[in-house]
Design a protein around this motif. Structure first.
Motif, short mmCIF file in Angstrom:
data_model
loop_
_atom_site.label_atom_id
_atom_site.label_comp_id
_atom_site.label_asym_id
_atom_site.label_seq_id
_atom_site.Cartn_x
_atom_site.Cartn_y
_atom_site.Cartn_z
N ALA A 13 67.28 -3.62 25.97
CA ALA A 13 66.69 -4.76 26.68
C ALA A 13 67.01 -5.99 25.84
O ALA A 13 66.35 -6.27 24.85
N PRO A 57 63.30 -7.58 26.34
CA PRO A 57 63.49 -7.82 27.78
C PRO A 57 63.65 -9.30 28.08
O PRO A 57 62.96 -10.14 27.49
N GLN A 115 67.01 -8.77 35.73
CA GLN A 115 67.24 -7.54 34.98
C GLN A 115 66.65 -7.71 33.58
O GLN A 115 66.56 -8.83 33.07
N ALA A 116 66.30 -6.63 32.93
CA ALA A 116 65.75 -6.70 31.57
C ALA A 116 66.85 -6.92 30.54
O ALA A 116 66.57 -7.41 29.44
N SER A 117 68.09 -6.55 30.88
CA SER A 117 69.22 -6.66 29.95
C SER A 117 70.43 -7.24 30.65
O SER A 117 70.61 -7.07 31.86
#
Length: 140
Positions: A13, A57, A115-117
């Motif tokens: 993340a 994140p 998105q977290a990543s």
């Protein structure tokens, strides 16, 4: 020079930049924080390596990237004007860059879709218009 982004990869993340060229690249990132717009830099990303710019994140949907080839002088840029400095920087605000003693640079926008990543890959491959390309995609 091209911005390339990829979604596949190890589960992390964060926001990473991978340099697929053989040259040292300086990278700046822009994003909207709770207090307003912020730009930060320079991360030095060696050729054929990756660097994490934001750990954990992702808190924003949109991130903005600007990079310069430290050896050949090329750049990965875009249409969004933000502030940068010659040395390491963390700048609040994106207006009146020159009046505040900074330089203006054109950043490329990445819509992470919350998105977290996210990972952006810088390449030597020409994109449309003859510029080098960089793309960004989510990472699981």
């Amino acid at each position: 020079m091209a911005f390339l982004g990829f979604g596949a990869g190890e589960a992390r993340a964060d926001f990473r930049v991978c340099n697929a060229t053989q040259n040292l690249v300086g990278v700046g990132i822009g994003y909207r924080a709770k207090a307003g717009w912020v730009t930060e830099g320079w991360w030095h990303v060696e050729g054929s390596s990756c660097k994490t710019l934001i750990e954990g994140p992702l808190a924003s949907r949109f991130y903005y990237l600007y990079a310069e080839d430290a050896e050949r002088g090329g750049r990965w840029d875009g249409p969004i004007t933000m502030c940068v400095a010659e040395k390491e920087f963390k700048i609040a605000g994106v207006t009146d860059c020159v009046a505040r003693g900074f330089q203006r640079a054109g950043f490329q926008e990445y819509d992470t879709g919350e998105q977290a990543s996210w990972m952006v890959q810088l390449t030597d491959q020409p994109a449309t218009g003859g510029d080098a390309a960089a793309t960004g995609t989510p990472t699981p």
